[in-house]
Design an enzyme around this catalytic site. Structure first.
Site, short mmCIF file in Angstrom:
data_model
loop_
_atom_site.label_atom_id
_atom_site.label_comp_id
_atom_site.label_asym_id
_atom_site.label_seq_id
_atom_site.Cartn_x
_atom_site.Cartn_y
_atom_site.Cartn_z
N ILE A 18 11.10 -0.78 24.50
CA ILE A 18 11.47 0.13 23.41
C ILE A 18 11.89 -0.65 22.17
O ILE A 18 11.55 -0.29 21.04
CB ILE A 18 12.60 1.07 23.87
N ASP A 37 18.01 -10.84 20.52
CA ASP A 37 17.62 -10.74 21.92
C ASP A 37 18.07 -12.00 22.65
O ASP A 37 18.23 -13.07 22.03
CB ASP A 37 16.10 -10.59 22.03
N ASP A 53 23.47 -12.65 22.85
CA ASP A 53 23.87 -11.97 24.08
C ASP A 53 24.92 -10.95 23.68
O ASP A 53 26.02 -11.31 23.26
CB ASP A 53 24.45 -12.98 25.07
N VAL A 54 24.59 -9.66 23.80
CA VAL A 54 25.54 -8.63 23.35
C VAL A 54 26.79 -8.59 24.22
O VAL A 54 27.75 -7.89 23.89
CB VAL A 54 24.88 -7.23 23.29
N SER A 132 20.08 7.80 26.86
CA SER A 132 19.17 8.07 27.97
C SER A 132 19.31 9.52 28.43
O SER A 132 20.39 10.12 28.29
CB SER A 132 19.48 7.14 29.15
N TYR A 145 24.47 3.60 35.93
CA TYR A 145 23.69 3.66 34.70
C TYR A 145 24.02 4.93 33.91
O TYR A 145 24.20 4.89 32.69
CB TYR A 145 22.20 3.61 35.03
N LYS A 149 25.55 5.32 30.04
CA LYS A 149 24.86 6.02 28.97
C LYS A 149 25.64 7.27 28.52
O LYS A 149 25.56 7.68 27.36
CB LYS A 149 23.44 6.37 29.40
N THR A 177 12.16 8.80 31.26
CA THR A 177 11.73 7.57 31.91
C THR A 177 10.58 6.98 31.09
O THR A 177 9.53 7.60 30.95
CB THR A 177 11.28 7.82 33.35
N VAL A 178 10.81 5.78 30.57
CA VAL A 178 9.85 5.15 29.65
C VAL A 178 9.08 4.06 30.39
O VAL A 178 9.63 3.34 31.22
CB VAL A 178 10.59 4.56 28.44
#
Length: 251
Positions: A18, A37, A53-54, A132, A145, A149, A177-178
């Site tokens: 994405i 990234d 790195d977030v 999500s 998860y 979200k 769902t991607v």
């Protein structure tokens, strides 16, 4: 289309899936785009890559500063970086809960916190968080998860309220769902990948996985000036999964 001409954008987790689709679409519509990234790799032109790195505040601050310097400012922030998790509430230890929440929730906090001073200087400031369907629908084997979200969804609303009078709009996109590399790895690990893909396709009313470029299109809309009166909203890109209740085929 050039509605983003002259705007500067930053996309976290923008080297694949994405994030990459979003970065490329923003660039195609005229924006100058920086990708943050863990491994930017060889990004297609004209994207600018920065390693970040977030999960690390100091690293995020340094990467945001470098990206803003390269772009000459910042107008759009897309908080896309995140990791997945499977299992019920009993299946993951505390360490995994901390790891996922640290990336999926605090990652948004860290990047936004570093970007805010630059966004405040923009006359077209927008933040788009990638949330999500798991935030609004109960999905099996997705407790951790979903919790992460759900926090992103609530955080989006709070951020929108905090910053609307500063001229910063904040919205989120809720994909279904991607068809991304992460979902591909889940399918590869399944006992019957073909049956698992068919089940995921059938779970979405339009009968297939969502494409990354479809999510990117929603992000581009929310990030652009034409959405200037849109803030504090959630845009579902889920094939109707959140709201449609279809009867079985043939009935």
């Amino acid at each position: 289309m050039s509605e983003l001409q002259g705007l500067r954008a930053m996309v976290t987790g923008g080297a694949s899936g994405i994030g990459l689709a979003t970065a490329q679409l923003l660039a195609a519509r005229g924006a100058d785009v920086a990708v943050l990234d863990l491994d930017p790799g060889e990004l297609p032109k004209p994207l600018h890559g920065f390693t970040a790195d977030v999960g690390d505040d100091a690293g995020v601050r340094a990467a945001v500063a470098a990206a803003v310097a390269a772009l000459g400012g910042l107008d759009i922030l897309v908080n896309n970086a995140g990791i997945g998790a499977t299992g019920t509430v009993a299946d993951n230890p505390d360490s995994e809960w901390h790891r996922v929440l640290n990336i999926n929730v605090l990652g948004v906090v860290r990047t936004t916190r570093a970007a805010l001073p630059h966004l405040r200087a923009s006359s077209n400031a927008a933040i788009v968080n990638i949330c999500s369907i798991a935030a609004t629908a109960g999905l099996p084997q997705r407790a951790l998860y979903s919790a992460s979200k759900g926090a992103v969804l609530s955080l989006t609303l709070a951020m929108a309220a905090d910053h609307v009078r500063e001229g910063i709009r904040v919205n989120c996109v809720n994909p279904g769902t991607v068809d991304t590399p992460w979902v591909g790895r889940l399918l590869d690990a399944a006992a019957d990948p073909g049956a698992e893909r068919a089940a995921l396709n059938a779970r979405q009313p339009h009968g297939r996985l969502v494409r990354p470029d479809e999510v990117a299109a929603a992000v581009a809309y929310l990030a652009g000036p034409l959405a200037g009166s849109t803030t504090g909203t959630t845009l579902a890109v889920d094939g109707g999964m959140a709201g449609l209740r279809l009867r079985p085929r043939g009935q």
